[in-house]
Design an enzyme around this catalytic site. Structure first.
Site, PDB file in Angstrom:
ATOM      1  N   CYS A 103       0.848  -1.188   0.000  1.00 57.61           N
ATOM      2  CA  CYS A 103       0.000   0.000   0.000  1.00 57.61           C
ATOM      3  C   CYS A 103       0.884   1.239   0.000  1.00 57.61           C
ATOM      4  CB  CYS A 103      -0.960   0.008   1.184  1.00 57.61           C
ATOM      5  SG  CYS A 103      -0.237   0.499   2.737  1.00 57.61           S
ATOM      6  N   LYS A 104       0.266   2.352  -0.322  1.00 55.47           N
ATOM      7  CA  LYS A 104       0.962   3.638  -0.318  1.00 55.47           C
ATOM      8  C   LYS A 104       0.562   4.382   0.942  1.00 55.47           C
ATOM      9  CE  LYS A 104      -0.775   7.023  -2.527  1.00 55.47           C
ATOM     10  NZ  LYS A 104      -1.359   7.872  -3.550  1.00 55.47           N
TER      11      LYS A 104
END
Length: 190
Positions: free
Chosen positions: A65-66
């Site tokens: 994920c970012k």
């Protein structure tokens, strides 16, 4: 459940059900002379390790994920994570409040009502950061997690080796360490 996924994929995605595991063999230190302003910006969650049964049960479904780290009004950090859940991008923000020395934070899980410590153990600010989180959901339910953050979606092999060695020094076993695969969703700027 969204709270669980948010915390796991964001930083310390804390508050999941924990299984007891051997206590860490070494005390975790904080990055010397931590510079919070250099820690800000975009990171990708590249690796996780935890003593929680949730990680072992769900690790095949997890992906990178970012996360974006920004200063909070109280001097702490806002950690906003975007992750893939049920084939859609979800975004969650958690507040990391300063807790003592620079690089030490606390996070209160709204779902469980528990408080967790989050430490920036090591970072070079430009390529990687190792974070360690710990707390307790209740009596006898200790929770520990290590997270490898990378400024890129493809961390170098040496960083993965460093993360694995750190995790093993904390008592994590191979089956509790996972490197998160890239996904073609939710990782670009939106």
């Amino acid at each position: 459940m969204a709270t669980h996924h948010t915390l796991w994929m964001g930083l310390a995605l804390l508050g999941v059900l924990g299984d007891l595991q051997a206590a860490p063999e070494a005390q975790v230190s904080v990055q010397p002379n931590f510079q919070q302003d250099k820690f800000l910006g975009r990171w990708f969650s590249a690796g996780l390790a935890s003593n929680s049964s949730w990680l072992r049960e769900k690790k095949a479904a997890l992906s990178m994920c970012k996360s974006v780290v920004a200063p909070a009004a109280d001097g702490g950090l806002n950690l906003t994570s975007t992750f893939l859940r049920k084939n859609q991008c979800e975004t969650r923000t958690m507040l990391l409040q300063t807790a003592g020395s620079l690089g030490s934070y606390s996070y209160r899980s709204p779902h469980w009502g528990s408080t967790y410590s989050v430490s920036v153990v090591e970072t070079d600010y430009d390529q990687y950061a190792l974070l360690y989180s710990q707390g307790s959901k209740g009596p006898g339910e200790d929770f520990r997690m290590a997270t490898l953050y990378s400024r890129t979606q493809t961390p170098r092999a040496e960083l993965k080796e460093k993360f694995t060695a750190f995790c093993k020094a904390q008592g994590f076993t191979e089956d509790t360490i996972v490197f998160l695969p890239q996904t073609d969703k939710c990782l670009t700027e939106q």
